[in-house]
Design a protein around this motif. Sequence first.
Motif, short mmCIF file in Angstrom:
data_model
loop_
_atom_site.label_atom_id
_atom_site.label_comp_id
_atom_site.label_asym_id
_atom_site.label_seq_id
_atom_site.Cartn_x
_atom_site.Cartn_y
_atom_site.Cartn_z
N ARG A 29 0.94 -1.21 -0.36
CA ARG A 29 0.09 0.01 -0.39
C ARG A 29 1.20 1.01 0.11
O ARG A 29 0.35 2.04 -0.14
CB ARG A 29 -1.00 -0.19 1.18
N GLU A 30 2.42 1.37 0.58
CA GLU A 30 2.87 1.72 1.01
C GLU A 30 4.38 2.11 0.21
O GLU A 30 4.47 1.08 0.14
CB GLU A 30 3.24 2.62 2.54
N SER A 31 4.87 3.15 -0.58
CA SER A 31 5.75 3.10 -1.47
C SER A 31 7.26 2.71 -0.59
O SER A 31 8.33 2.04 -0.86
CB SER A 31 6.49 4.18 -2.11
N LYS A 32 7.42 2.92 0.70
CA LYS A 32 7.95 2.01 1.82
C LYS A 32 8.36 0.74 1.97
O LYS A 32 9.45 0.58 2.78
CB LYS A 32 8.25 3.45 3.52
N GLU A 33 7.27 0.33 1.87
CA GLU A 33 6.57 -1.45 2.22
C GLU A 33 8.42 -1.52 1.29
O GLU A 33 7.83 -1.81 0.28
CB GLU A 33 5.73 -1.83 2.19
N LEU A 34 8.89 -2.44 2.27
CA LEU A 34 9.98 -3.38 1.62
C LEU A 34 9.89 -5.04 1.41
O LEU A 34 9.72 -5.62 0.28
CB LEU A 34 11.09 -3.29 2.63
N ARG A 35 9.10 -5.38 1.96
CA ARG A 35 8.07 -6.77 1.87
C ARG A 35 7.09 -6.98 1.74
O ARG A 35 6.21 -6.47 3.23
CB ARG A 35 8.90 -7.70 2.39
N ILE A 36 6.12 -7.92 1.58
CA ILE A 36 4.75 -8.31 2.21
C ILE A 36 4.35 -9.61 1.97
O ILE A 36 5.08 -10.09 0.91
CB ILE A 36 3.61 -7.11 1.35
N VAL A 37 3.32 -10.00 3.12
CA VAL A 37 3.59 -11.40 2.43
C VAL A 37 1.87 -11.05 1.69
O VAL A 37 0.62 -10.67 2.69
CB VAL A 37 3.05 -12.33 3.54
N ASP A 38 1.79 -12.26 0.79
CA ASP A 38 0.18 -12.06 0.49
C ASP A 38 -0.62 -14.14 0.57
O ASP A 38 -0.18 -14.96 0.72
CB ASP A 38 0.03 -11.88 -1.87
N PRO A 39 -1.31 -13.88 2.26
CA PRO A 39 -1.16 -15.18 2.10
C PRO A 39 -2.32 -16.02 1.73
O PRO A 39 -1.77 -16.93 1.96
CB PRO A 39 -1.91 -14.90 4.07
N VAL A 40 -3.05 -15.73 0.84
CA VAL A 40 -4.11 -16.06 0.32
C VAL A 40 -2.91 -16.70 -0.86
O VAL A 40 -3.48 -18.22 -0.77
CB VAL A 40 -5.38 -15.78 -0.51
N ASN A 41 -2.36 -16.08 -1.22
CA ASN A 41 -1.76 -17.10 -2.54
C ASN A 41 -0.30 -17.20 -2.01
O ASN A 41 0.46 -17.79 -3.33
CB ASN A 41 -1.02 -16.23 -3.65
N GLU A 42 0.05 -17.14 -1.28
CA GLU A 42 1.44 -18.07 -0.62
C GLU A 42 2.53 -17.95 -1.83
O GLU A 42 3.03 -18.43 -1.96
CB GLU A 42 0.68 -20.12 -0.36
N VAL A 43 1.95 -16.18 -1.39
CA VAL A 43 3.83 -15.44 -2.19
C VAL A 43 4.16 -14.51 -1.03
O VAL A 43 3.05 -13.89 -0.66
CB VAL A 43 2.70 -15.12 -3.83
N GLU A 44 5.71 -13.94 -1.44
CA GLU A 44 5.77 -13.20 -0.28
C GLU A 44 6.81 -12.25 -1.83
O GLU A 44 7.26 -12.99 -2.09
CB GLU A 44 6.63 -13.64 0.41
N PHE A 45 6.10 -10.62 -1.35
CA PHE A 45 7.40 -10.43 -2.06
C PHE A 45 7.92 -9.22 -1.48
O PHE A 45 7.64 -8.66 -1.53
CB PHE A 45 5.76 -8.97 -2.78
N PHE A 46 9.23 -9.52 -2.23
CA PHE A 46 10.50 -8.35 -1.86
C PHE A 46 10.44 -7.40 -2.62
O PHE A 46 10.85 -7.20 -3.49
CB PHE A 46 11.31 -9.49 -1.81
#
Length: 285
Positions: A29-46
Motif C-alpha cells: 500500500r505504501e512505497s516504503k514497504e520492503l516486503r509483504i506477504v500475500d497469505p491467500v496466494n502463498e506468495v511473499e513479495f520483496f
Amino acid sequence: MLRIAVPNKGSLSGPAADMLHEAGYQQRRESKELRIVDPVNEVEFFYLRPRDIAIYVSSGRLDIGITGSDLLVDSGADAEEILPLGFARSTFHFAAKPGTATGIEGLKGRTIATSYEGIVAAHLAERGVDASVVHLDGAVETAIELGVAEVIADVVETGTSLRNAGLEVFGEPIMKSEAIVIRRTGAEPDATTEPKVQQFLRRLQGVLVARTYVMMDYDCRVEQLEKAVALTPGLESPTVSPLHNEGWVAVRAMVPAKEAQRIMDDLYEIGARAILTTAIHACRL
Ligand SMILES: Nc1ncnc2c1ncn2[C@@H]1O[C@H](COP(=O)(O)OP(=O)(O)OP(=O)(O)O)[C@@H](O)[C@H]1O
Ligand SMILES: O=P(O)(O)OC[C@H]1O[C@H](OP(=O)(O)OP(=O)(O)O)[C@H](O)[C@@H]1O
Ligand SMILES: [Mg+2]
C-alpha cells in the motif's frame, strides 16, 4: 511460500505492481514497504532495486523476479528470462553530439558514459574496440555537455531526453529491452514451489492476453459463415451457435484488440450484423 522480487522504483515499478494486482496478487500500500506477504496466494513479495533483482534471483534466495532484460544482461547474473511482459520497452544506443561520432569503430580511445557498464564493456570487447567507460548513476545525457565523456550509451524510448540534450544516436542499436520475469539459470524445479511458479506465470499470461485481445460477437447468414470465420479464426476456433431465425448463426471469437475495428468493418462488408466487442478481464489459455 513463493518468494518474488518486484522493482521498488523507476520505470518498471508502477507497471509491474499494476500487472501483479490485475493478476489477483496483493500489492504493497505504501512505497516504503520492503516486503509483504500475500497469505491467500502463498506468495511473499520483496521490493528491491531493479538493478539488484537478477543478483538476488541468481543467488537462489528468491525464486523469481521482475526486471528489465537490459538490467539482466548488464548484471551478468546467472538468471534467465522465462516470460516477456511487454512493458518498459526500450532500445539501448550510443549517442553523441551530431557529427562527432559515426560508428562503433570510431570509439577507440574515446570516453563513454553509461549506467550500463556491463552491456557496454561486453559490446566493445566483442568488437575489439578499446575505449574507456565511465559509470554514472543516471541523467547520463548531461555528461557530454559537462565534459565527462564524448559519447554516452543509454536507454532510449521516445528519444526526448536525447533531443533535449542536443544528442543523436549513432551506430547499430546495442540491444532491445522490455520487462521480463526471470529465474535462476538451470534451477531444479522444486516440488513445493514449482506449481506456484507455473500458476504465477499462467496468471501473468492471462493478464497479457486480456490486455491484447477482445471478445467479438456477431450474427451472420450461414452462407457467409466460412468467410466470416476466416476473419475471426479465434484462438482454437470460434464458437458458432444457431439463431432462432433459420439460416442465421451467432459467432463468438477472441480477436487482437488492435485489429478489432478493421475486422468489424470487414465483417459488416460481408453482411454480418449486431457486431459487438467486449473487454476480457482475465483468462487462462
Ligand atoms: N523512459 C523509459 N521508457 C521505457 N523503459 C525505460 C525507460 N527508462 C528506463 N527504462 C527501462 O527501465 C529499466 C530500468 O529501470 P530503473 O528503475 O533502473 O531505471 P529508471 O526507470 O531509469 O529509474 P531511475 O532513473 O529512477 O532509477 C530498464 O529495463 C530500462 O530499459
Ligand atoms: O527516450 P526517452 O523517452 O526520453 O526515455 C529515455 C530516458 O528515460 C530514462 O531516464 P530517467 O528519466 O529514468 O532518468 P535517468 O537517466 O536518471 O535514469 C533513460 O535513462 C533515458 O534518459
Ligand atoms: Mg533512469
